[in-house]
Design an enzyme around this catalytic site. Structure first.
Site, PDB file in Angstrom:
ATOM      1  N   GLU A   5      36.594  44.136  37.476  1.00 20.10           N
ATOM      2  CA  GLU A   5      35.472  43.505  36.788  1.00 20.10           C
ATOM      3  C   GLU A   5      35.148  44.147  35.443  1.00 20.10           C
ATOM      4  O   GLU A   5      34.604  43.480  34.565  1.00 20.10           O
ATOM      5  CB  GLU A   5      34.230  43.515  37.691  1.00 20.10           C
ATOM      6  CG  GLU A   5      34.408  42.669  38.946  1.00 20.10           C
ATOM      7  CD  GLU A   5      33.114  42.461  39.720  1.00 20.10           C
ATOM      8  OE1 GLU A   5      32.122  43.181  39.446  1.00 20.10           O
ATOM      9  OE2 GLU A   5      33.093  41.579  40.590  1.00 20.10           O
TER      10      GLU A   5
ATOM     11  N   GLU B  73      37.142  47.087  42.535  1.00 19.17           N
ATOM     12  CA  GLU B  73      36.175  46.184  41.893  1.00 19.17           C
ATOM     13  C   GLU B  73      35.800  46.675  40.500  1.00 19.17           C
ATOM     14  O   GLU B  73      35.652  45.882  39.571  1.00 19.17           O
ATOM     15  CB  GLU B  73      34.927  46.037  42.768  1.00 19.17           C
ATOM     16  CG  GLU B  73      35.148  45.308  44.080  1.00 19.17           C
ATOM     17  CD  GLU B  73      35.633  43.885  43.895  1.00 19.17           C
ATOM     18  OE1 GLU B  73      35.298  43.251  42.860  1.00 19.17           O
ATOM     19  OE2 GLU B  73      36.354  43.393  44.781  1.00 19.17           O
TER      20      GLU B  73
ATOM     21  N   ARG C 265      25.304  32.559  39.507  1.00 20.27           N
ATOM     22  CA  ARG C 265      25.237  32.525  40.964  1.00 20.27           C
ATOM     23  C   ARG C 265      24.679  31.175  41.392  1.00 20.27           C
ATOM     24  O   ARG C 265      23.482  30.908  41.265  1.00 20.27           O
ATOM     25  CB  ARG C 265      24.365  33.674  41.487  1.00 20.27           C
ATOM     26  CG  ARG C 265      24.967  35.061  41.243  1.00 20.27           C
ATOM     27  CD  ARG C 265      26.321  35.211  41.877  1.00 20.27           C
ATOM     28  NE  ARG C 265      26.836  36.571  41.822  1.00 20.27           N
ATOM     29  CZ  ARG C 265      28.043  36.925  42.254  1.00 20.27           C
ATOM     30  NH1 ARG C 265      28.868  35.996  42.738  1.00 20.27           N
ATOM     31  NH2 ARG C 265      28.451  38.185  42.182  1.00 20.27           N
TER      32      ARG C 265
ATOM     33  N   GLU D 291      33.741  34.305  37.301  1.00 19.66           N
ATOM     34  CA  GLU D 291      34.008  35.557  36.591  1.00 19.66           C
ATOM     35  C   GLU D 291      34.597  35.325  35.204  1.00 19.66           C
ATOM     36  O   GLU D 291      34.541  36.214  34.345  1.00 19.66           O
ATOM     37  CB  GLU D 291      34.942  36.432  37.426  1.00 19.66           C
ATOM     38  CG  GLU D 291      34.284  36.948  38.692  1.00 19.66           C
ATOM     39  CD  GLU D 291      35.196  37.853  39.489  1.00 19.66           C
ATOM     40  OE1 GLU D 291      36.393  37.940  39.133  1.00 19.66           O
ATOM     41  OE2 GLU D 291      34.729  38.462  40.459  1.00 19.66           O
TER      42      GLU D 291
ATOM     43  N   ALA E  73      30.657  44.599  42.035  1.00 15.81           N
ATOM     44  CA  ALA E  73      30.595  44.516  43.495  1.00 15.81           C
ATOM     45  C   ALA E  73      31.653  43.545  43.990  1.00 15.81           C
ATOM     46  O   ALA E  73      32.164  42.723  43.231  1.00 15.81           O
ATOM     47  CB  ALA E  73      29.202  44.063  43.947  1.00 15.81           C
TER      48      ALA E  73
END
Length: 208
Positions: free
Chosen positions: A101, A97, A68, A148, A80
């Protein structure tokens, strides 16, 4: 006295949008205060998000570790994502999601909690779901990109996540809120007493 958040909107004398980004923007409002004065408030306009506490049969939560940039850390998080489409059903977004993910699907969905992440400076509202009865999703894995592409996945026991939260080792707001809400629900009326997955969400009204 009922302890419940209520809708209210104070008069806005002037508004401007000095910045528009890819997904969010910044707005400046001149808001009339109760004493009649006018105060300027800058805040991020956000479409809203969903998050998923995916709990498996061994009492482990599916988590992912992702970089992040604003906080310059790799954070452990729960799946999320943004509500990219206005009026999108949040359950459908959460299911998407979880698939994208983690390549996982769930048969049992409930609403754990609804939160405003930073209401003093951002309009983001998040619905956190509880997903149970997990299994591997069919088909090909979703092709990830950007941050990701470096993502790590793990299944971590609930108790270990709680220790990490209270010990100051885990900081993602959705993970913190989701895991502690899970504990509170268990200690209260139980997980099956949680709101249904399609429960109304006034902060982000949606189509059925």
């Amino acid at each position: 006295m009922t302890i419940k958040d209520t809708a209210e909107e104070w008069e806005v004398r002037a508004t401007a949008t000095p910045f528009v980004g890819n997904k969010t923007s910044v707005r400046t409002d001149d808001v009339v205060m109760p004493d009649g004065s006018v105060a300027r408030r800058d805040y991020q306009v956000h479409p809203g998000s969903v998050a998923v506490v995916a709990l498996d049969g061994q009492d482990r939560v599916l988590v992912l570790r992702q970089y992040r940039h604003p906080v310059r850390q790799k954070l452990w998080e729960i799946p999320a994502g943004l509500l990219d489409v206005p009026g999108e059903n949040p359950l459908h977004a959460a299911q998407r999601e979880l698939y994208e993910e983690a390549h996982v699907k769930a048969e049992n969905w409930r609403v754990l909690t609804d939160v405003y992440t930073t209401p003093g400076g951002c309009s983001e509202a998040v619905r956190v779901f509880l997903a149970r009865d997990l299994s591997e999703a069919e088909g090909e894995r979703f092709e990830v990109e950007d941050e990701e592409a470096d993502m790590e996945l793990a299944r971590v026991p609930v108790d270990e996540l709680v220790r990490g939260v209270l010990g100051g080792d885990l900081h993602n707001d959705c993970l913190v809120v989701g895991v502690l809400s899970l504990l509170a629900a268990r200690a209260g009326d139980g997980l099956d007493a949680l709101r249904p997955a399609e429960a109304p969400w006034p902060a982000r009204p949606f189509e059925a």
